[in-house]
Design a protein around this motif. Structure first.
Motif, PDB file in Angstrom:
ATOM      1  N   MET A   1       0.751  -1.088   0.095  1.00 28.07           N
ATOM      2  CA  MET A   1       0.071  -0.033   0.021  1.00 28.07           C
ATOM      3  C   MET A   1       0.774   1.232  -0.126  1.00 28.07           C
ATOM      4  O   MET A   1       0.487   2.268  -0.501  1.00 28.07           O
TER       5      MET A   1
ATOM      6  N   VAL B   1       1.391   2.762  -3.322  1.00 27.70           N
ATOM      7  CA  VAL B   1       0.079   3.403  -3.633  1.00 27.70           C
ATOM      8  C   VAL B   1      -0.029   5.054  -2.889  1.00 27.70           C
ATOM      9  O   VAL B   1      -0.210   5.884  -3.639  1.00 27.70           O
TER      10      VAL B   1
ATOM     11  N   VAL C   1      -3.664  -0.856 -10.047  1.00 31.19           N
ATOM     12  CA  VAL C   1      -4.698  -0.071  -9.547  1.00 31.19           C
ATOM     13  C   VAL C   1      -4.718   1.429  -9.635  1.00 31.19           C
ATOM     14  O   VAL C   1      -5.591   2.022 -10.093  1.00 31.19           O
TER      15      VAL C   1
ATOM     16  N   GLU D   1      -9.183  -2.777  -6.049  1.00 28.20           N
ATOM     17  CA  GLU D   1      -7.982  -3.652  -5.250  1.00 28.20           C
ATOM     18  C   GLU D   1      -8.715  -5.114  -5.153  1.00 28.20           C
ATOM     19  O   GLU D   1      -8.272  -6.091  -5.125  1.00 28.20           O
ATOM     20  N   LYS D   2     -10.245  -5.029  -4.950  1.00 23.76           N
ATOM     21  CA  LYS D   2     -10.926  -6.031  -4.716  1.00 23.76           C
ATOM     22  C   LYS D   2     -11.026  -7.105  -5.690  1.00 23.76           C
ATOM     23  O   LYS D   2     -11.275  -8.252  -5.903  1.00 23.76           O
ATOM     24  N   SER D   3     -10.930  -6.456  -6.944  1.00 25.92           N
ATOM     25  CA  SER D   3     -10.776  -7.105  -8.131  1.00 25.92           C
ATOM     26  C   SER D   3      -9.588  -7.954  -8.226  1.00 25.92           C
ATOM     27  O   SER D   3      -9.382  -8.660  -9.480  1.00 25.92           O
TER      28      SER D   3
ATOM     29  N   ARG E   1      -2.814  -5.822  -9.291  1.00 20.34           N
ATOM     30  CA  ARG E   1      -1.730  -5.363  -8.591  1.00 20.34           C
ATOM     31  C   ARG E   1      -1.879  -3.779  -8.364  1.00 20.34           C
ATOM     32  O   ARG E   1      -2.324  -2.996  -8.918  1.00 20.34           O
ATOM     33  N   ALA E   2      -1.412  -3.655  -7.094  1.00 23.16           N
ATOM     34  CA  ALA E   2      -1.298  -2.307  -6.411  1.00 23.16           C
ATOM     35  C   ALA E   2      -0.958  -1.040  -7.424  1.00 23.16           C
ATOM     36  O   ALA E   2      -1.812  -0.014  -7.418  1.00 23.16           O
ATOM     37  N   ASP E   3       0.250  -1.277  -8.293  1.00 21.97           N
ATOM     38  CA  ASP E   3       0.611  -0.286  -9.214  1.00 21.97           C
ATOM     39  C   ASP E   3      -0.426  -0.267 -10.583  1.00 21.97           C
ATOM     40  O   ASP E   3      -0.824   0.966 -10.621  1.00 21.97           O
TER      41      ASP E   3
ATOM     42  N   ILE F   1      -9.619   3.406  -5.810  1.00 25.99           N
ATOM     43  CA  ILE F   1      -8.446   2.439  -5.626  1.00 25.99           C
ATOM     44  C   ILE F   1      -8.924   1.158  -4.964  1.00 25.99           C
ATOM     45  O   ILE F   1      -8.461  -0.046  -5.227  1.00 25.99           O
ATOM     46  N   GLU F   2      -9.601   1.482  -3.838  1.00 22.55           N
ATOM     47  CA  GLU F   2     -10.114   0.672  -2.954  1.00 22.55           C
ATOM     48  C   GLU F   2     -10.852  -0.522  -3.643  1.00 22.55           C
ATOM     49  O   GLU F   2     -11.014  -1.759  -3.230  1.00 22.55           O
TER      50      GLU F   2
END
Lengths: 112, 245
Positions: free
Chosen positions: B1, B4, B50, B41-43, B46-48, B37-38
């Motif tokens: 995180m 992000v 997203v 993320e559930k899908s 990757r963080a970057d 973003i949140e």
């Protein structure tokens, strides 16, 4: 895809119509627009916020920062009395345009 | 995180550099970005990835700033100009009310005192401070002053509303000035009879009243006309027109 000019012209009545059904916040309104237009809107999400600012400056909507269920600060919007009046006017204009176009585009009946 | 978070901070800096977006507006955009973003993320992305998708959906900071600045330029000079014109009307009305109170109090000494340089300046300062306070209230878009102004301006957009303001203002100021001067005159006459001493401004002739009324109208009228023009210029192009192009 709905073009940017038409979307920009409809953005104010869309926002007012969403808020007329109850208070909401930016993210939720955008999800609603996306859902209703089946993703046919050529508009980046951020473009909604300047419209909200403008409507607020004109006194058509009101906003308030509140803490959401997830503990984050969120800005909630609701429609004002002035906004309701404006929405009714816009509704009439749009219905007029829509009815005109519907009549013009009526498929011609086949000569038999 | 933390990647992000860094990316969000960089995005904020870029938005700040683009200028024209207030801290409040920025907080709102950021709140939107974080929520997007949140939800992404559930899908399982990757963080970057997203962050790239979420920030792209929101729009480039420069585009956003440009969109906000359109808003500002639309209101940048017209709104202060309209507020100033409403203020000018309010200021004149305040002066009229203040004089009326003094005359109604039958306090000629106070009136003379108020006409002296010190107290006159103090009363100007008080009036301008009140105006400044009203301006500050009007700048708060949810305040009752802003709402009353919005309501008044909505009324001005119709021809009947504009005519009502013009005629109403003229009638109010003419009647106000005339009645005030007549009241003052009767007050002065009484003082003279009581004391036998001629008072300053002893003779207020009809000519003087006419002059005063004309002097008032000479600047009240342009203020009203300008206000109506500005308010009506703010009217958005009708959707019907736009769609027919």
């Amino acid at each position: 895809m709905i073009n940017k000019e038409l979307m920009a012209a409809s953005s104010e009545p869309v926002v007012l119509a969403i808020l007329a059904r109850g208070e909401s916040y930016g993210y939720e309104m955008i999800q609603r627009v996306r859902e209703l237009s089946s993703g046919e809107v050529a508009w980046t999400d951020g473009m909604l916020y300047p419209v909200l600012r403008r409507l607020e400056a004109q006194g058509q909507i009101e906003s308030e920062w509140r803490t959401a269920e997830n503990g984050r600060q969120r800005r909630y919007y609701r429609i004002s009395k002035l906004g309701r009046g404006e929405l009714n006017k816009k509704r009439e204009q749009w219905l007029c345009v829509s009815s005109m176009l519907t009549q013009l585009w009526e498929p011609k009946s086949c000569p038999t | 995180m933390s990647d992000v978070t860094d990316a969000i901070l960089a995005w904020r800096r870029e938005l700040q550099l683009s200028g024209g977006v207030s801290a409040d507006e920025m907080a709102e955009l950021e709140s939107h970005l974080v929520q997007e973003i949140e939800s992404l993320e559930k899908s399982g992305l990757r963080a970057d990835e997203v962050f790239v998708i979420a920030s792209r959906r929101l729009g480039h900071p420069f585009e956003l700033a440009a969109e906000y600045s359109k808003n500002h330029s639309l209101m940048s000079w017209r709104r202060p100009a309209r507020l100033a014109l409403w203020g000018a009307l309010a200021l004149q009305a305040m002066t009229l009310c203040w004089s009326a109170i003094l005359v109604a109090l039958n306090d000629f000494d106070l009136w003379i005192l108020m006409s002296g340089p010190w107290l006159r300046n103090a009363s100007y300062i008080a009036q301008w401070s009140t105006l400044g306070f009203l301006w500050w209230l009007a700048e708060n878009p949810n305040g009752s002053v802003a709402r009353s102004l919005a309501w008044a301006e909505e009324g001005l957009r119709s021809t009947r509303g504009a005519l009502c303001l013009a005629v109403g203002t003229i009638v109010c100021f003419v009647l106000g000035t005339v009645s005030l001067r007549l009241l003052l005159q009767s007050l002065l006459n009484r003082q003279r009879i009581q004391t036998g001493v001629p008072q300053p401004f002893d003779i207020i002739s009809l000519d003087m009243i006419t002059q005063l009324v004309l002097g008032q109208l000479a600047w009240i009228l342009p203020v009203v006309v300008l206000l109506v023009i500005l308010v009506r210029a703010e009217q958005r192009p009708s959707i019907a027109k736009l769609a027919m192009h």
